[in-house]
Scaffold this motif. Structure first.
Motif, PDB file in Angstrom:
ATOM      1  N   GLY A  67      16.010 -65.892 127.378  1.00 32.52           N
ATOM      2  CA  GLY A  67      14.937 -66.262 128.283  1.00 32.52           C
ATOM      3  C   GLY A  67      14.342 -67.605 127.983  1.00 32.52           C
ATOM      4  O   GLY A  67      13.319 -67.986 128.557  1.00 32.52           O
ATOM      5  N   GLY A  68      14.963 -68.336 127.074  1.00 37.32           N
ATOM      6  CA  GLY A  68      14.410 -69.600 126.618  1.00 37.32           C
ATOM      7  C   GLY A  68      15.085 -70.802 127.231  1.00 37.32           C
ATOM      8  O   GLY A  68      15.780 -70.718 128.237  1.00 37.32           O
ATOM      9  N   SER A  69      14.869 -71.941 126.585  1.00 38.27           N
ATOM     10  CA  SER A  69      15.422 -73.187 127.096  1.00 38.27           C
ATOM     11  C   SER A  69      16.034 -73.989 125.961  1.00 38.27           C
ATOM     12  O   SER A  69      15.885 -73.645 124.776  1.00 38.27           O
ATOM     13  CB  SER A  69      14.322 -74.021 127.773  1.00 38.27           C
ATOM     14  N   ARG A  76      23.218 -80.143 124.742  1.00 40.68           N
ATOM     15  CA  ARG A  76      22.528 -78.860 124.918  1.00 40.68           C
ATOM     16  C   ARG A  76      22.809 -78.367 126.332  1.00 40.68           C
ATOM     17  O   ARG A  76      22.603 -79.094 127.301  1.00 40.68           O
ATOM     18  CB  ARG A  76      21.023 -79.032 124.679  1.00 40.68           C
ATOM     19  N   VAL A  77      23.295 -77.151 126.423  1.00 41.21           N
ATOM     20  CA  VAL A  77      23.780 -76.594 127.689  1.00 41.21           C
ATOM     21  C   VAL A  77      22.804 -75.556 128.221  1.00 41.21           C
ATOM     22  O   VAL A  77      22.471 -74.590 127.526  1.00 41.21           O
ATOM     23  CB  VAL A  77      25.168 -75.945 127.509  1.00 41.21           C
ATOM     24  N   THR A  78      22.351 -75.755 129.459  1.00 38.33           N
ATOM     25  CA  THR A  78      21.535 -74.758 130.147  1.00 38.33           C
ATOM     26  C   THR A  78      22.429 -73.959 131.079  1.00 38.33           C
ATOM     27  O   THR A  78      23.078 -74.520 131.973  1.00 38.33           O
ATOM     28  CB  THR A  78      20.403 -75.420 130.950  1.00 38.33           C
ATOM     29  N   GLN A  79      22.476 -72.647 130.847  1.00 38.00           N
ATOM     30  CA  GLN A  79      23.345 -71.772 131.624  1.00 38.00           C
ATOM     31  C   GLN A  79      22.956 -71.765 133.109  1.00 38.00           C
ATOM     32  O   GLN A  79      21.792 -71.960 133.466  1.00 38.00           O
ATOM     33  CB  GLN A  79      23.255 -70.361 131.066  1.00 38.00           C
ATOM     34  N   PRO A  80      23.924 -71.498 134.001  1.00 36.47           N
ATOM     35  CA  PRO A  80      23.650 -71.518 135.443  1.00 36.47           C
ATOM     36  C   PRO A  80      22.494 -70.625 135.888  1.00 36.47           C
ATOM     37  O   PRO A  80      21.737 -70.997 136.789  1.00 36.47           O
ATOM     38  CB  PRO A  80      24.980 -71.070 136.058  1.00 36.47           C
ATOM     39  N   TYR A  81      22.328 -69.458 135.273  1.00 34.58           N
ATOM     40  CA  TYR A  81      21.244 -68.588 135.724  1.00 34.58           C
ATOM     41  C   TYR A  81      19.880 -69.215 135.471  1.00 34.58           C
ATOM     42  O   TYR A  81      18.943 -69.017 136.261  1.00 34.58           O
ATOM     43  CB  TYR A  81      21.341 -67.201 135.068  1.00 34.58           C
ATOM     44  N   ARG A  82      19.764 -69.999 134.405  1.00 33.93           N
ATOM     45  CA  ARG A  82      18.493 -70.676 134.128  1.00 33.93           C
ATOM     46  C   ARG A  82      18.318 -71.890 135.041  1.00 33.93           C
ATOM     47  O   ARG A  82      17.211 -72.178 135.490  1.00 33.93           O
ATOM     48  CB  ARG A  82      18.444 -71.112 132.663  1.00 33.93           C
ATOM     49  N   VAL A  83      19.405 -72.600 135.323  1.00 31.41           N
ATOM     50  CA  VAL A  83      19.339 -73.722 136.260  1.00 31.41           C
ATOM     51  C   VAL A  83      18.876 -73.220 137.628  1.00 31.41           C
ATOM     52  O   VAL A  83      18.111 -73.894 138.336  1.00 31.41           O
ATOM     53  CB  VAL A  83      20.702 -74.426 136.371  1.00 31.41           C
ATOM     54  N   ALA A  84      19.313 -72.015 137.997  1.00 31.45           N
ATOM     55  CA  ALA A  84      18.944 -71.426 139.289  1.00 31.45           C
ATOM     56  C   ALA A  84      17.530 -70.848 139.290  1.00 31.45           C
ATOM     57  O   ALA A  84      17.079 -70.344 140.314  1.00 31.45           O
ATOM     58  CB  ALA A  84      19.945 -70.343 139.663  1.00 31.45           C
ATOM     59  N   ARG A 128      23.507 -77.241 133.415  1.00 35.68           N
ATOM     60  CA  ARG A 128      22.957 -78.562 133.097  1.00 35.68           C
ATOM     61  C   ARG A 128      23.283 -78.908 131.655  1.00 35.68           C
ATOM     62  O   ARG A 128      23.202 -78.054 130.769  1.00 35.68           O
ATOM     63  CB  ARG A 128      21.449 -78.594 133.311  1.00 35.68           C
ATOM     64  N   VAL A 129      23.625 -80.155 131.432  1.00 38.52           N
ATOM     65  CA  VAL A 129      23.902 -80.614 130.072  1.00 38.52           C
ATOM     66  C   VAL A 129      22.992 -81.795 129.754  1.00 38.52           C
ATOM     67  O   VAL A 129      22.834 -82.713 130.559  1.00 38.52           O
ATOM     68  CB  VAL A 129      25.385 -80.990 129.867  1.00 38.52           C
ATOM     69  N   ASP A 130      22.372 -81.735 128.598  1.00 38.46           N
ATOM     70  CA  ASP A 130      21.534 -82.817 128.083  1.00 38.46           C
ATOM     71  C   ASP A 130      22.245 -83.386 126.866  1.00 38.46           C
ATOM     72  O   ASP A 130      22.446 -82.672 125.868  1.00 38.46           O
ATOM     73  CB  ASP A 130      20.157 -82.293 127.696  1.00 38.46           C
ATOM     74  N   THR A 131      22.614 -84.653 126.940  1.00 41.34           N
ATOM     75  CA  THR A 131      23.471 -85.267 125.924  1.00 41.34           C
ATOM     76  C   THR A 131      22.725 -86.355 125.160  1.00 41.34           C
ATOM     77  O   THR A 131      22.089 -87.218 125.758  1.00 41.34           O
ATOM     78  CB  THR A 131      24.722 -85.872 126.584  1.00 41.34           C
ATOM     79  N   ASP A 132      22.834 -86.282 123.849  1.00 43.50           N
ATOM     80  CA  ASP A 132      22.295 -87.317 122.968  1.00 43.50           C
ATOM     81  C   ASP A 132      23.438 -87.863 122.119  1.00 43.50           C
ATOM     82  O   ASP A 132      24.155 -87.087 121.457  1.00 43.50           O
ATOM     83  CB  ASP A 132      21.214 -86.742 122.052  1.00 43.50           C
TER      84      ASP A 132
END
Length: 205
Positions: free
Chosen positions: A36-38, A60-68, A15-19
């Motif tokens: 283990g964070g966000s 800000r990039v959320t790695q696939p394991y956290r998205v899952a 997931r990508v959150d773009t500003d």
């Protein structure tokens, strides 16, 4: 408000959150999270706000394991593979922004360092870089910081993961009273990043 969407990688959806700034971006700053964070950690949000105000686009990039929904981090090679895929997609998406700076906090900083050359970054922002496991200084990860690119490390002086040493291309900012989470003064941490970005010519006043 950030724009959120997902990017497919060989390790699953990230997931990508773009500003975006209110003017043409001077550079693209891509940030990763801790193990283990966000991406909503206080230091990452403060850096985002300061960088956007200084004219950068921030992702800000959320790695696939956290998205899952997993908290245990994926192996380093999987993290790096997903990150490289995300950066390739972002470079296409923001092709008009040729200056790319990578970074993150803790594990995310390590990923950014390990892949900085591969993704064509011009510099690295490493927040709370975990120099070694707590109590294990002999297991140093200092070599990961040796990218040859301009690198800013911002660490707390009470961080049990250690404090990296400055080098030829590595500038280290020690934050008094801060531990690994850098939660005491996020605006101060962000100001250090903004000033460094400006000194490199990648940010507006």
């Amino acid at each position: 408000m950030p724009v959120s969407n997902e990017i497919d990688t060989p390790r699953g959806l990230a997931r990508v959150d773009t500003d975006l700034p209110g003017r043409p971006a001077t550079a693209l700053l891509v940030l990763g999270h801790g193990a283990g964070g966000s991406v909503d950690a206080p230091d990452l949000l403060a850096v985002r706000d300061a960088a956007v105000a200084a004219g950068l686009a921030v992702v800000r990039v959320t790695q696939p394991y956290r998205v899952a929904g997993r908290r245990a981090p994926a192996p380093a090679g999987h993290l790096d593979e997903a990150w490289v895929a995300v950066l390739a997609a972002l470079r296409e998406r923001y092709a008009d922004v040729t200056t790319v700076v990578v970074g993150g906090r803790s594990s995310g900083a390590r990923v950014a360092c390990r892949t900085a050359r591969a993704v064509g970054a011009v510099g690295v922002v490493a927040l709370a870089f975990p120099l070694h496991p707590p109590g294990r200084p002999e297991r140093s990860r200092a070599a990961e910081l040796d990218t040859g690119l301009p690198t800013l490390v911002v660490n707390g002086d009470r961080d049990p993961f250690g404090m990296p040493e400055p080098g030829a291309a590595v500038q280290v900012v020690s934050r008094a009273g801060e531990t690994h989470d850098l939660r005491r003064d996020p605006p101060g941490t962000a100001a250090a990043v903004r000033d460094w970005l400006h000194a490199q010519g990648w940010a507006d006043n």
